[in-house]
Design a protein around this motif. Structure first.
Motif, mmCIF file in Angstrom:
data_model
loop_
_atom_site.group_PDB
_atom_site.id
_atom_site.type_symbol
_atom_site.label_atom_id
_atom_site.label_comp_id
_atom_site.label_asym_id
_atom_site.label_seq_id
_atom_site.Cartn_x
_atom_site.Cartn_y
_atom_site.Cartn_z
ATOM 1 N N LEU A 174 -26.554 -65.528 46.159
ATOM 2 C CA LEU A 174 -27.569 -66.453 46.670
ATOM 3 C C LEU A 174 -27.382 -67.797 46.002
ATOM 4 C CD1 LEU A 174 -30.847 -64.321 46.779
ATOM 5 C CD2 LEU A 174 -29.272 -64.876 48.640
ATOM 6 N N GLY A 175 -27.030 -68.795 46.795
ATOM 7 C CA GLY A 175 -26.844 -70.146 46.278
ATOM 8 C C GLY A 175 -25.398 -70.581 46.355
ATOM 9 N N ALA A 176 -25.160 -71.698 47.028
ATOM 10 C CA ALA A 176 -23.800 -72.222 47.176
ATOM 11 C C ALA A 176 -23.663 -73.579 46.507
ATOM 12 C CB ALA A 176 -23.422 -72.300 48.653
ATOM 13 N N GLY A 177 -24.285 -73.683 45.335
ATOM 14 C CA GLY A 177 -24.030 -74.842 44.491
ATOM 15 C C GLY A 177 -22.730 -74.596 43.750
ATOM 16 N N PRO B 254 -24.999 -75.706 55.582
ATOM 17 C CA PRO B 254 -23.586 -75.379 55.788
ATOM 18 C C PRO B 254 -22.611 -76.220 54.963
ATOM 19 C CG PRO B 254 -24.353 -76.724 57.598
ATOM 20 C CD PRO B 254 -25.552 -76.471 56.702
ATOM 21 N N PHE B 255 -23.107 -76.888 53.937
ATOM 22 C CA PHE B 255 -22.244 -77.723 53.117
ATOM 23 C C PHE B 255 -22.716 -77.686 51.669
ATOM 24 C CE2 PHE B 255 -25.301 -80.211 55.561
ATOM 25 C CZ PHE B 255 -26.080 -80.771 54.565
ATOM 26 N N HIS B 256 -21.781 -78.029 50.778
ATOM 27 C CA HIS B 256 -22.056 -78.125 49.345
ATOM 28 C C HIS B 256 -22.191 -79.598 48.992
ATOM 29 C CE1 HIS B 256 -20.462 -78.797 45.203
ATOM 30 N NE2 HIS B 256 -21.342 -77.880 44.931
ATOM 31 N N LEU B 257 -23.110 -79.893 48.101
ATOM 32 C CA LEU B 257 -23.337 -81.265 47.661
ATOM 33 C C LEU B 257 -22.893 -81.447 46.214
ATOM 34 C CD1 LEU B 257 -26.945 -81.653 49.077
ATOM 35 C CD2 LEU B 257 -24.847 -82.580 50.061
ATOM 36 N N HIS B 258 -22.112 -82.476 45.979
ATOM 37 C CA HIS B 258 -21.750 -82.860 44.616
ATOM 38 C C HIS B 258 -22.756 -83.937 44.218
ATOM 39 C CE1 HIS B 258 -19.577 -84.757 41.320
ATOM 40 N NE2 HIS B 258 -18.940 -83.610 41.208
ATOM 41 N N TYR B 259 -23.803 -83.517 43.490
ATOM 42 C CA TYR B 259 -24.951 -84.390 43.261
ATOM 43 C C TYR B 259 -24.632 -85.667 42.491
ATOM 44 C CZ TYR B 259 -28.295 -81.268 45.380
ATOM 45 O OH TYR B 259 -28.983 -80.536 46.284
ATOM 46 N N ILE B 260 -23.754 -85.592 41.532
ATOM 47 C CA ILE B 260 -23.451 -86.800 40.766
ATOM 48 C C ILE B 260 -22.803 -87.838 41.681
ATOM 49 C CG2 ILE B 260 -22.068 -87.745 38.878
ATOM 50 C CD1 ILE B 260 -22.603 -85.042 37.426
ATOM 51 N N ALA B 261 -21.884 -87.414 42.516
ATOM 52 C CA ALA B 261 -21.269 -88.336 43.477
ATOM 53 C C ALA B 261 -22.264 -88.774 44.541
ATOM 54 C CB ALA B 261 -20.058 -87.673 44.125
ATOM 55 N N ILE C 198 -19.869 -84.436 50.044
ATOM 56 C CA ILE C 198 -20.493 -83.502 50.988
ATOM 57 C C ILE C 198 -19.373 -82.653 51.590
ATOM 58 C CG2 ILE C 198 -21.928 -83.308 53.043
ATOM 59 C CD1 ILE C 198 -22.797 -86.298 52.386
ATOM 60 N N ASN C 199 -19.282 -81.397 51.142
ATOM 61 C CA ASN C 199 -18.150 -80.551 51.499
ATOM 62 C C ASN C 199 -18.571 -79.356 52.340
ATOM 63 O OD1 ASN C 199 -16.060 -81.886 49.755
ATOM 64 N ND2 ASN C 199 -17.606 -81.389 48.236
ATOM 65 N N PRO C 200 -17.964 -79.179 53.527
ATOM 66 C CA PRO C 200 -18.281 -78.013 54.352
ATOM 67 C C PRO C 200 -17.966 -76.710 53.610
ATOM 68 C CG PRO C 200 -16.914 -79.581 55.561
ATOM 69 C CD PRO C 200 -16.962 -80.036 54.133
ATOM 70 N N LEU C 201 -18.823 -75.730 53.778
ATOM 71 C CA LEU C 201 -18.626 -74.453 53.090
ATOM 72 C C LEU C 201 -17.554 -73.582 53.732
ATOM 73 C CD1 LEU C 201 -22.297 -73.488 52.187
ATOM 74 C CD2 LEU C 201 -20.502 -74.339 50.661
ATOM 75 N N ASP C 202 -17.061 -73.966 54.896
ATOM 76 C CA ASP C 202 -16.035 -73.138 55.542
ATOM 77 C C ASP C 202 -14.694 -73.185 54.804
ATOM 78 O OD1 ASP C 202 -15.209 -75.698 56.230
ATOM 79 O OD2 ASP C 202 -15.312 -75.361 58.398
ATOM 80 N N ARG C 203 -14.624 -73.968 53.744
ATOM 81 C CA ARG C 203 -13.393 -74.056 52.936
ATOM 82 C C ARG C 203 -13.467 -73.242 51.640
ATOM 83 N NH1 ARG C 203 -13.323 -80.571 52.981
ATOM 84 N NH2 ARG C 203 -13.483 -80.841 55.226
ATOM 85 N N VAL C 204 -14.546 -72.510 51.430
ATOM 86 C CA VAL C 204 -14.757 -71.825 50.155
ATOM 87 C C VAL C 204 -13.759 -70.684 49.944
ATOM 88 C CG1 VAL C 204 -16.358 -70.363 48.841
ATOM 89 C CG2 VAL C 204 -17.183 -72.446 49.947
ATOM 90 N N GLY D 18 -14.704 -62.516 51.683
ATOM 91 C CA GLY D 18 -15.696 -63.574 51.572
ATOM 92 C C GLY D 18 -16.086 -64.175 52.904
ATOM 93 N N GLU D 19 -17.382 -64.380 53.062
ATOM 94 C CA GLU D 19 -17.909 -65.087 54.225
ATOM 95 C C GLU D 19 -19.116 -65.889 53.775
ATOM 96 O OE1 GLU D 19 -20.174 -63.218 57.392
ATOM 97 O OE2 GLU D 19 -20.478 -61.451 56.151
ATOM 98 N N VAL D 20 -19.317 -67.014 54.443
ATOM 99 C CA VAL D 20 -20.486 -67.845 54.179
ATOM 100 C C VAL D 20 -21.556 -67.467 55.195
ATOM 101 C CG1 VAL D 20 -21.397 -70.196 54.186
ATOM 102 C CG2 VAL D 20 -19.132 -69.729 53.212
ATOM 103 N N VAL D 21 -22.762 -67.245 54.701
ATOM 104 C CA VAL D 21 -23.909 -66.950 55.556
ATOM 105 C C VAL D 21 -24.895 -68.101 55.375
ATOM 106 C CG1 VAL D 21 -25.807 -65.352 56.011
ATOM 107 C CG2 VAL D 21 -23.573 -64.458 55.262
ATOM 108 N N VAL D 22 -25.145 -68.845 56.459
ATOM 109 C CA VAL D 22 -26.098 -69.946 56.392
ATOM 110 C C VAL D 22 -27.467 -69.406 56.784
ATOM 111 C CG1 VAL D 22 -26.733 -72.218 57.256
ATOM 112 C CG2 VAL D 22 -24.327 -71.658 56.883
ATOM 113 N N GLY D 23 -28.392 -69.490 55.852
ATOM 114 C CA GLY D 23 -29.750 -69.014 56.069
ATOM 115 C C GLY D 23 -30.529 -69.112 54.782
ATOM 116 N N GLU D 24 -31.825 -68.989 54.898
ATOM 117 C CA GLU D 24 -32.680 -69.083 53.717
ATOM 118 C C GLU D 24 -33.215 -67.703 53.369
ATOM 119 O OE1 GLU D 24 -36.532 -71.630 52.255
ATOM 120 O OE2 GLU D 24 -35.126 -72.513 53.682
ATOM 121 N N ALA D 25 -32.959 -67.280 52.134
ATOM 122 C CA ALA D 25 -33.472 -65.986 51.670
ATOM 123 C C ALA D 25 -34.978 -66.096 51.458
ATOM 124 C CB ALA D 25 -32.776 -65.574 50.379
ATOM 125 N N THR D 26 -35.702 -65.105 51.967
ATOM 126 C CA THR D 26 -37.156 -65.103 51.806
ATOM 127 C C THR D 26 -37.614 -64.057 50.804
ATOM 128 O OG1 THR D 26 -37.397 -63.619 53.703
ATOM 129 C CG2 THR D 26 -37.609 -65.998 54.111
#
Length: 154
Positions: A10-13, A41-48, A65-71, A78-86
């Motif tokens: 959980l979390g794609a930081g 669907p993307f990762h953020l590099h906060y300092i940049a 701002i990097n798309p997660l499809d490159r992880v 491995g697969e990326v699942v875009v959604g919010e865990a409740t």
């Protein structure tokens, strides 16, 4: 053949992505599956990203701002699942849209929440307007105060 064991992250930081990539490279794809869950669907590099909201010089947005499809590398688990865990319970992560992700192992890498110019929108469609709006706010500002001398302050 025994069923694959599943790892849900959980979390794609930065921590979530590094964990996912390290596990993906180390684990046998015939025995393991990995699901990296992110609310965007993307990762953020906060300092940049702080510089991105000030100026478009240097094309930094494409690096921040990097798309997660490159992880994950092809052929690796491995697969990326875009959604919010409740909620998480009894070996299952529940997502807001009703999907359920069973897991054998769970990694919590949810990070933190930023406010102000780093409260980035969750969808790609809104990002350009959001960046333009913040650039305009900074352009119109009479004063800007920077506190701290860390990576963000410098």
């Amino acid at each position: 053949m025994a069923p694959k064991k599943n790892i849900v992250i959980l979390g794609a930081g930065t921590a979530g992505i590094m964990t996912a990539q390290g596990l993906s490279k180390a684990l046998n794809p015939n025995e393991w599956s990995i699901q990296l869950v992110s609310d965007r669907p993307f990762h953020l590099h906060y300092i940049a990203l702080l510089r991105v909201v000030i100026t478009d010089d240097g094309g930094l947005a494409e690096k921040a701002i990097n798309p997660l499809d490159r992880v994950f590398e092809a052929g690796r688990p491995g697969e990326v699942v875009v959604g919010e865990a409740t909620r998480v319970e009894d070996g299952v992560v529940h997502l807001e849209d009703g999907r359920q992700l069973p897991y054998d192992y769970l990694v919590l890498a949810t990070g933190t929440t930023w406010s102000g110019p780093l409260t980035f929108p969750k969808n790609v469609e809104d990002k350009d307007k959001w960046i333009a709006d913040w650039r305009e706010k900074f352009r119109k500002a009479n004063d800007i105060v920077i506190l701290g001398g860390g990576a963000v302050g410098i």
